[in-house]
Design an enzyme around this catalytic site. Structure first.
Site, PDB file in Angstrom:
ATOM      1  N   ARG A  87       0.849  -1.191   0.000  1.00 47.95           N
ATOM      2  CA  ARG A  87       0.000   0.000   0.000  1.00 47.95           C
ATOM      3  C   ARG A  87       0.886   1.243   0.000  1.00 47.95           C
ATOM      4  O   ARG A  87       1.753   1.394   0.860  1.00 47.95           O
ATOM      5  CB  ARG A  87      -0.882  -0.026   1.248  1.00 47.95           C
ATOM      6  N   PHE A  92       1.515  10.563   2.380  1.00 44.28           N
ATOM      7  CA  PHE A  92       0.948   9.988   3.601  1.00 44.28           C
ATOM      8  C   PHE A  92       1.846   8.885   4.147  1.00 44.28           C
ATOM      9  O   PHE A  92       2.513   9.058   5.163  1.00 44.28           O
ATOM     10  CB  PHE A  92      -0.473   9.489   3.331  1.00 44.28           C
ATOM     11  N   GLN A  95       3.070   1.254   3.291  1.00 45.72           N
ATOM     12  CA  GLN A  95       2.728   0.197   4.250  1.00 45.72           C
ATOM     13  C   GLN A  95       3.198  -1.151   3.741  1.00 45.72           C
ATOM     14  O   GLN A  95       3.046  -1.481   2.561  1.00 45.72           O
ATOM     15  CB  GLN A  95       1.220   0.159   4.479  1.00 45.72           C
ATOM     16  N   ASN A 134      -2.734  -1.376  12.056  1.00 44.68           N
ATOM     17  CA  ASN A 134      -3.647  -2.199  12.843  1.00 44.68           C
ATOM     18  C   ASN A 134      -5.051  -2.116  12.271  1.00 44.68           C
ATOM     19  O   ASN A 134      -5.316  -1.357  11.342  1.00 44.68           O
ATOM     20  CB  ASN A 134      -3.613  -1.793  14.327  1.00 44.68           C
ATOM     21  N   PHE A 145       3.939   0.745   8.870  1.00 47.15           N
ATOM     22  CA  PHE A 145       4.017   1.764   7.831  1.00 47.15           C
ATOM     23  C   PHE A 145       5.060   2.803   8.211  1.00 47.15           C
ATOM     24  O   PHE A 145       5.438   2.934   9.380  1.00 47.15           O
ATOM     25  CB  PHE A 145       2.655   2.407   7.543  1.00 47.15           C
ATOM     26  N   LEU A 154      -3.357  10.065  13.303  1.00 45.27           N
ATOM     27  CA  LEU A 154      -3.082   8.685  13.712  1.00 45.27           C
ATOM     28  C   LEU A 154      -2.519   8.590  15.127  1.00 45.27           C
ATOM     29  O   LEU A 154      -2.404   7.491  15.676  1.00 45.27           O
ATOM     30  CB  LEU A 154      -2.096   8.038  12.733  1.00 45.27           C
ATOM     31  N   HIS A 158      -2.182   4.491  16.610  1.00 46.98           N
ATOM     32  CA  HIS A 158      -1.149   3.594  16.085  1.00 46.98           C
ATOM     33  C   HIS A 158       0.134   3.824  16.879  1.00 46.98           C
ATOM     34  O   HIS A 158       0.483   4.976  17.166  1.00 46.98           O
ATOM     35  CB  HIS A 158      -0.895   3.860  14.597  1.00 46.98           C
TER      36      HIS A 158
END
Length: 198
Positions: A87, A92, A95, A134, A145, A154, A158
């Site tokens: 990903r 951003f 991942q 998660n 990530f 986040l 996370h």
């Protein structure tokens, strides 16, 4: 008459950034990244990551063992080697770490399944922060990530447990971030072709 010749020494000492991280009591791991499969794969570079072992020992140990191949299942090393980044979201994060299914659905840890959020001491304050992916509270496993920009939304959701160690490593993250995607899936595989601890 004798002539003097100068020789250039190619011997280098330990990486100062790695030594500084170790002096702080933290571990340093690396991931060598390639774009594509097989013989035609193009090396993108290496990502060195400082793990905040003093603040997040359980999370860091899980990640470290998946980098080194120390964790074994059926007498075989299990971990990030030959897995990929599934990903990519520009500006951003990138991942990866799903060596179970390769698509973001796999969960595995050295602690037999999901494990709890250790703490939220560190924040997603800048590019290069290493954090656990998660599917809700206390669902940490193997996926992680690396931020490509601040991601404060986040925070407290996370666990940030490390950071990209140096500028060359961040350049490799940027190369991964620049890979063309369909939705968020890279059009060419971004693979971890070697990994371990420094």
């Amino acid at each position: 008459m004798a002539t003097a010749t100068a020789t250039l020494s190619t011997t280098t000492g330990p990486d100062p950034a790695v030594m500084e991280a170790i002096d702080r009591g933290n571990a340093v791991v690396f991931m060598d990244i390639a774009l594509g499969e097989g013989e035609g794969a193009a090396p993108l570079g290496s990502i060195k990551l400082e793990l905040f072992t003093q603040d997040c020992p359980k999370t860091c140990e899980n990640f470290r063992q998946f980098c080194t191949g120390e964790f074994m299942e059926h007498n075989q090393p299990v971990g990030y080697l030959n897995s990929g980044f599934h990903r990519v979201m520009k500006d951003f994060m990138i991942q990866g770490g799903d060596f179970v299914n390769g698509d973001g659905t796999g969960i595995k840890s050295i602690y037999s399944g999901k494990f709890a959020d250790e703490n939220f001491l560190h924040k997603h304050s800048q590019p290069g922060m290493l954090s656990m992916a998660n599917s809700g509270p206390n669902t940490n496993g193997c996926q992680f990530f690396i931020t490509c920009g601040p991601a404060e939304w986040l925070d407290n959701k996370h666990v940030v447990f490390g950071k990209v160690l140096d500028a060359p490593s961040m350049l490799t993250v940027r190369k991964c971030e620049a890979v063309p995607v369909t939705d968020t899936k890279p059009r060419m595989p971004i693979r971890i072709v070697q990994c371990g601890e420094l």
